[in-house]
Design a protein around this motif. Structure first.
Motif, PDB file in Angstrom:
ATOM      1  N   ASN A 124       0.885  -1.160   0.000  1.00  0.00           N
ATOM      2  CA  ASN A 124       0.000   0.000   0.000  1.00  0.00           C
ATOM      3  C   ASN A 124       0.925   1.213   0.000  1.00  0.00           C
ATOM      4  O   ASN A 124       1.732   1.385   0.913  1.00  0.00           O
ATOM      5  N   ILE A 125       0.823   2.031  -1.039  1.00  0.00           N
ATOM      6  CA  ILE A 125       1.789   3.107  -1.254  1.00  0.00           C
ATOM      7  C   ILE A 125       1.107   4.466  -1.143  1.00  0.00           C
ATOM      8  O   ILE A 125       0.151   4.748  -1.865  1.00  0.00           O
ATOM      9  N   LEU A 126       1.601   5.295  -0.223  1.00  0.00           N
ATOM     10  CA  LEU A 126       1.119   6.670  -0.099  1.00  0.00           C
ATOM     11  C   LEU A 126       1.990   7.572  -0.964  1.00  0.00           C
ATOM     12  O   LEU A 126       3.218   7.564  -0.835  1.00  0.00           O
ATOM     13  N   ASN A 184      -2.181   6.065   8.519  1.00  0.00           N
ATOM     14  CA  ASN A 184      -0.726   5.908   8.482  1.00  0.00           C
ATOM     15  C   ASN A 184      -0.262   4.467   8.712  1.00  0.00           C
ATOM     16  O   ASN A 184       0.748   4.041   8.151  1.00  0.00           O
ATOM     17  N   GLU A 186      -1.417   1.824   7.608  1.00  0.00           N
ATOM     18  CA  GLU A 186      -1.639   0.956   6.443  1.00  0.00           C
ATOM     19  C   GLU A 186      -0.452   0.954   5.471  1.00  0.00           C
ATOM     20  O   GLU A 186      -0.276   0.017   4.701  1.00  0.00           O
ATOM     21  N   TYR A 187       0.357   2.021   5.482  1.00  0.00           N
ATOM     22  CA  TYR A 187       1.289   2.228   4.379  1.00  0.00           C
ATOM     23  C   TYR A 187       2.586   1.437   4.533  1.00  0.00           C
ATOM     24  O   TYR A 187       3.204   1.424   5.594  1.00  0.00           O
ATOM     25  N   ASP A 188       2.987   0.805   3.431  1.00  0.00           N
ATOM     26  CA  ASP A 188       4.266   0.093   3.379  1.00  0.00           C
ATOM     27  C   ASP A 188       5.365   0.983   2.809  1.00  0.00           C
ATOM     28  O   ASP A 188       6.535   0.839   3.144  1.00  0.00           O
ATOM     29  N   LEU A 190       5.962   5.217   1.759  1.00  0.00           N
ATOM     30  CA  LEU A 190       5.469   6.596   1.736  1.00  0.00           C
ATOM     31  C   LEU A 190       6.425   7.398   0.857  1.00  0.00           C
ATOM     32  O   LEU A 190       7.643   7.391   1.091  1.00  0.00           O
ATOM     33  N   VAL A 212       3.074   5.191  11.848  1.00  0.00           N
ATOM     34  CA  VAL A 212       3.604   4.504  10.663  1.00  0.00           C
ATOM     35  C   VAL A 212       4.245   3.193  11.109  1.00  0.00           C
ATOM     36  O   VAL A 212       4.975   3.149  12.105  1.00  0.00           O
ATOM     37  N   ALA A 216       7.897   0.117   7.392  1.00  0.00           N
ATOM     38  CA  ALA A 216       7.641   1.010   6.253  1.00  0.00           C
ATOM     39  C   ALA A 216       8.925   1.671   5.737  1.00  0.00           C
ATOM     40  O   ALA A 216       9.907   1.825   6.454  1.00  0.00           O
TER      41      ALA A 216
END
Length: 284
Positions: A124-126, A184, A186-188, A190, A212, A216
């Protein structure tokens, strides 16, 4: 005149490291060529492109603020650059000036140095920001089919436009900043694609790191300063970090190969950039 005239069109160009990086490669490979800065005011963009065409240039790079507007003054645009909606590399092909975009693939190559393709596919990419750099990065990522790309931008409409370009090949969400911050954990990966934290405004940070996950990766496209405040905060929090130097070097190396047909020494290019920046020289 050198057999291979190359350069960078943009404004302002400041202390760009592109000439040092490319000219060192000409010397290393024994090529008769020269890379020059063409600092070009907005009203002179068309004239600059025409002048380089008449001088017989092998090609040139385009940087801020002309990556979109230059497309009106060249002959053809590669399909991926057209999809991205921006050009950063122009190549002379059979007397035509053809536009490409090496930013996205340049970024992806730097990312693959710290994350596997499998990890990217499951991520999951922010993505923070929705400008030209974000478009190139999101396109390159979309082709690898990550689990989800979450876009956040100050102007949500701009993020929606980016999504509409790529949603046929990738899962992309546009969310408001507050909601994105609340997710925050969720992200792998950023990725900051904005200029927040760039020299000289180095005291700013683009994204809070609260909640985070410890596994991540925080990736900043900025490479001046070498370690932004955001990456410094991430490193101190025990997170993996990636600065923008790899993207800068890789996009330049891809362009160099387009122009000359030869693969430059990326390790030497990276060393040059790192030595200049860690020596507190400014770069663009």
């Amino acid at each position: 005149m050198p057999k291979t005239l190359l350069g960078l069109i943009g404004h302002p160009l400041g202390h760009s490291l592109s000439p040092q990086m490319h000219n060192e490669q000409f010397r290393r490979l024994g090529l008769d060529g020269y890379y020059h800065l063409f600092d070009t005011p907005t009203e002179e963009l068309q004239e600059s492109v025409q002048a380089l065409r008449q001088l017989g240039t092998a090609g040139f790079n385009i940087t801020i603020p002309y990556k979109v507007s230059v497309m009106a003054y060249i002959d053809r645009v590669d399909s991926s650059a057209e999809r991205i909606g921006a050009v950063n590399t122009v190549v002379r092909e059979n007397e035509e000036l053809v536009g490409y975009n090496t930013d996205g693939e340049g970024y992806l190559e730097s990312l693959l140095a710290v994350r596997s393709l499998e990890q990217i596919k499951n991520a999951n990419i922010l993505v923070i920001g929705a400008g030209g750099a974000a478009r190139a990065v999101c396109y390159a990522l979309s082709l690898r089919r990550p689990n989800n790309i979450i876009l956040v931008n100050r102007t949500q409409e701009k993020a929606e436009q980016l999504k509409s370009h790529l949603e046929d090949i990738a899962s992309i969400e546009v969310v408001p900043k507050e909601e994105a911050e609340s997710r925050n954990s969720e992200y792998d990966i950023l990725i900051n694609t904005t200029s927040i934290g760039m020299s000289p405004e180095t005291d700013r940070s683009p994204w809070p790191l609260k909640n985070v996950k410890t596994s991540a990766l925080c990736s900043d496209l900025i490479y001046n300063p070498w370690e932004t405040r955001w990456l410094k905060e991430a490193r101190k929090a025990g997170l993996d970090t990636l600065n923008g130097s790899g993207m800068f070097v890789n996009q330049g190396a891809l362009a160099f190969k387009y122009w000359t047909g030869q693969e430059p020494d990326r390790k030497a290019m990276h060393s040059l950039v790192e030595n200049h920046l860690k020596g507190e020289h400014n770069a663009e």
